[in-house]
Design an enzyme around this catalytic site. Structure first.
Site, short mmCIF file in Angstrom:
data_model
loop_
_atom_site.label_atom_id
_atom_site.label_comp_id
_atom_site.label_asym_id
_atom_site.label_seq_id
_atom_site.Cartn_x
_atom_site.Cartn_y
_atom_site.Cartn_z
N ASP A 13 -25.71 -1.56 -50.15
CA ASP A 13 -26.05 -2.37 -48.97
C ASP A 13 -26.34 -3.82 -49.30
O ASP A 13 -27.14 -4.48 -48.64
CB ASP A 13 -27.26 -1.78 -48.21
CG ASP A 13 -27.06 -0.32 -47.88
OD1 ASP A 13 -25.97 0.02 -47.41
OD2 ASP A 13 -27.98 0.48 -48.13
N LYS A 16 -21.56 -6.20 -49.68
CA LYS A 16 -20.23 -6.23 -50.33
C LYS A 16 -19.11 -6.42 -49.31
O LYS A 16 -18.17 -7.16 -49.54
CB LYS A 16 -19.97 -4.94 -51.12
CG LYS A 16 -20.89 -4.77 -52.31
CD LYS A 16 -20.67 -3.44 -52.97
CE LYS A 16 -21.08 -2.28 -52.10
NZ LYS A 16 -22.51 -2.24 -51.74
N ARG A 18 -19.07 -7.93 -46.53
CA ARG A 18 -19.02 -9.31 -46.10
C ARG A 18 -18.33 -10.18 -47.16
O ARG A 18 -17.55 -11.08 -46.83
CB ARG A 18 -20.48 -9.74 -45.88
CG ARG A 18 -20.71 -11.11 -45.53
CD ARG A 18 -21.35 -11.89 -46.64
NE ARG A 18 -21.70 -13.20 -46.11
CZ ARG A 18 -20.80 -14.12 -45.78
NH1 ARG A 18 -19.51 -13.87 -45.93
NH2 ARG A 18 -21.18 -15.30 -45.31
N HIS A 41 -19.76 -0.44 -44.93
CA HIS A 41 -19.70 -1.88 -45.15
C HIS A 41 -19.67 -2.55 -43.79
O HIS A 41 -18.83 -2.20 -42.96
CB HIS A 41 -18.40 -2.27 -45.87
CG HIS A 41 -18.39 -1.87 -47.29
ND1 HIS A 41 -17.26 -1.91 -48.05
CD2 HIS A 41 -19.37 -1.46 -48.10
CE1 HIS A 41 -17.55 -1.50 -49.27
NE2 HIS A 41 -18.83 -1.23 -49.32
N THR A 240 -25.19 8.52 -56.45
CA THR A 240 -24.11 9.13 -55.70
C THR A 240 -23.34 10.00 -56.70
O THR A 240 -23.72 10.11 -57.87
CB THR A 240 -23.24 8.07 -55.01
OG1 THR A 240 -22.41 8.73 -54.06
CG2 THR A 240 -22.39 7.27 -55.97
P1 GDP Z 1 -22.50 -3.37 -47.94
O1 GDP Z 1 -22.40 -1.89 -47.82
O2 GDP Z 1 -22.83 -3.79 -49.33
O3 GDP Z 1 -21.32 -4.09 -47.40
O4 GDP Z 1 -23.74 -3.84 -47.08
P2 GDP Z 1 -24.16 -3.46 -45.57
O5 GDP Z 1 -23.03 -3.69 -44.69
O6 GDP Z 1 -24.84 -2.16 -45.51
O7 GDP Z 1 -25.30 -4.51 -45.35
C1 GDP Z 1 -25.11 -5.82 -45.26
C2 GDP Z 1 -25.65 -6.27 -43.90
O8 GDP Z 1 -26.13 -7.57 -43.99
C3 GDP Z 1 -24.58 -6.33 -42.83
O9 GDP Z 1 -25.15 -6.06 -41.59
C4 GDP Z 1 -24.09 -7.75 -42.90
O10 GDP Z 1 -23.50 -8.22 -41.70
C5 GDP Z 1 -25.36 -8.46 -43.19
N1 GDP Z 1 -25.23 -9.67 -44.00
C6 GDP Z 1 -24.43 -9.86 -45.09
N2 GDP Z 1 -24.67 -11.07 -45.64
C7 GDP Z 1 -25.66 -11.63 -44.89
C8 GDP Z 1 -26.38 -12.85 -44.98
O11 GDP Z 1 -26.19 -13.67 -45.86
N3 GDP Z 1 -27.37 -13.05 -44.04
C9 GDP Z 1 -27.65 -12.17 -43.05
N4 GDP Z 1 -28.62 -12.46 -42.20
N5 GDP Z 1 -26.99 -11.00 -42.94
C10 GDP Z 1 -26.02 -10.74 -43.86
#
Ligand code: GDP
Length: 429
Positions: A13, A16, A18, A41, A240
């Protein structure tokens, strides 16, 4: 040609999805190489907001070929539903831009049942599984008791194979857990409903990748979860059931000879952890609730509140080392903007001694965090796009992390949108 892997440095989380969404611009092919539908993601772009569980994050860019590699836990039901959801939001999916490895094993309906049955049996000793069947799936894969996606093209052999597996699996379901057995008719219904629909996308993706490599195409490998969830190097047994490390990308993608030119590790500006297991830097009470709310830290798949804490230098440095990260993306720096003082876990206290080494899993339960505080910047930074425009305290925080974990931070993310990013040095200057 450049091959790049995007990996999580911590517990998952980290953002990634993004980062992959941002970087796909430079790549021709995006490959998912491990894991399944147990994590999500989150990607926000011009099409809307998406929680991708299985689809590679490159599906939003035209001209990119997205691959689900042989290392993935291919859940036909979840995948087909996800394909329907993104198609409904305007994304065009076709065998041209989505390819599924014929060597990927199918996650069968009983894997999810077994996940639930085992968590229920464990009671308060449960692992905190997302109950998507991932652990039973990978155990069966390593026992060679799964079906490969490519077997769908050999219906007679597949029927005989499934019937053998059914007989074997029903023993566990009925005699170990006292659950209902599966029938061939039920399996066939499931195959018809989901697997048949995926057939047009299934091919020899290894062949495709080799030829892409020969043509000098740029390949991006996308990992799920993070270093500390790696089956071999993570916080066993709260990991995992697959390898989340960059080193597994060549094997799980279908291109075992791939050389990895760049390993981008994604680190969140603070820590979060979903599920059970040791989480040394965990915050509790109001402080935790404020951070959780500021960062909207609720699971993308499950909606579960995530456990939160300050950035953990000990775990992050270890995560960087096991990934062999060549550069880092620091995400969610904007979430800390309200804080007067920002705690950072700089060392652990284990058996009365301070250490900066990440302990063996069995010793983690007794570790305590040693915190230091840095000045906050107390202003909105979500509109900042240049390093020099960040408040000095924010720059100090980033530089401190970079120095402490021993890897350059080349991206600083200040918002979830694609362009909310500050590029720093190296490939980005
Ligand atoms: P992943 O599984 O690693 O892709 O992560 P997740 O999707 O579970 O969590 C990342 C969350 O943080 C998502 O809701 C993104 O839209 C949000 N996010 C990512 N980068 C940023 C950031 O720089 N700032 C903010 N406020 N939210 C972010």
């Amino acid at each position: 040609m450049a091959n790049c892997v995007i990996v999580g440095i911590n517990w998952g989380d980290e953002g990634k999805g993004r980062m992959v969404d941002l970087l796909t611009e430079r790549f021709d092919v995006v490959v998912r190489y491990q894991g399944g539908g147990n994590a999500g993601h989150t990607v926000i772009n011009e099409y809307g907001k998406f929680a991708l569980h299985l689809l590679p994050s490159g599906i939003f860019r035209k001209g990119i070929v997205n691959i689900l590699g042989n290392g993935v836990a291919l859940d036909p039901e979840n995948l087909w539903q996800e394909m329907q959801t993104v198609s409904a939001q305007g994304i065009v999916l076709s065998p041209e831009n989505l390819k599924i490895s014929d060597r990927a094993s199918l996650l069968l309906p009983w894997h999810r049942d077994l996940d639930e049955l085992e968590e229920a049996r464990l009671g308060d000793k449960k692992y905190g599984s997302t109950k998507q069947g991932i652990a039973p799936f990978y155990s069966d894969k390593y026992q060679k008791k799964t079906v490969l996606a490519g077997e769908l093209f050999y219906p007679d052999a597949l029927r005989a194979h499934l019937s053998d597996l059914l007989e074997w699996k029903n023993l566990t379901l009925t005699k170990v857990y006292g659950a209902k057995p599966y029938t061939m008719a039920k399996l066939e219904e499931w195959m018809e409903a989901y697997c048949e629909k995926l057939k047009p996308y299934i091919c020899d993706t290894g062949d495709f990748l080799r030829s892409a490599q020969m043509k000098g195409k740029n390949i991006l490998f996308e990992a799920q979860l993070g270093s500390l969830r790696d089956l071999d190097y993570g916080i066993h047994p709260y990991t995992t059931s697959s390898n989340t490390l960059a080193a597994y990308a060549p094997i799980g993608s279908g291109l075992p000879s791939a050389r990895l030119d760049d390993i981008v590790g994604v680190v969140k500006a603070y820590s979060t952890c979903v599920g059970e297991g040791p989480f040394v830097c965990e915050l509790f009470g109001d402080e935790a609730e404020r951070l959780r709310r500021a960062g909207a830290e609720y699971g993308a798949k499950t909606g579960r509140p995530r456990r939160v804490g300050p950035l953990d230098i000990v775990a992050t440095r270890y995560g960087v080392q096991v990934q062999g990260a060549t550069e880092l993306a620091l995400t969610k720096l904007d979430v800390l903007s309200e804080m007067e003082q920002i705690p950072v876990c700089v060392r652990y206290l284990v058996d009365g001694r301070e250490t900066d080494r990440f302990p063996f899993p069995a010793a983690l339960g007794g570790a305590k965090p040693v915190l230091e505080y840095m000045d906050g910047w107390k202003c909105d930074i979500s509109g900042v796009r240049r390093w020099e425009d960040l408040p000095e305290a924010a720059r100090r925080y980033v530089l401190f992390i970079e120095e402490a974990v021993g890897c350059p931070i080349t991206y600083v993310s200040v918002g979830p949108e694609r362009d909310s990013i500050i590029l720093r040095g190296r490939n980005n200057a």
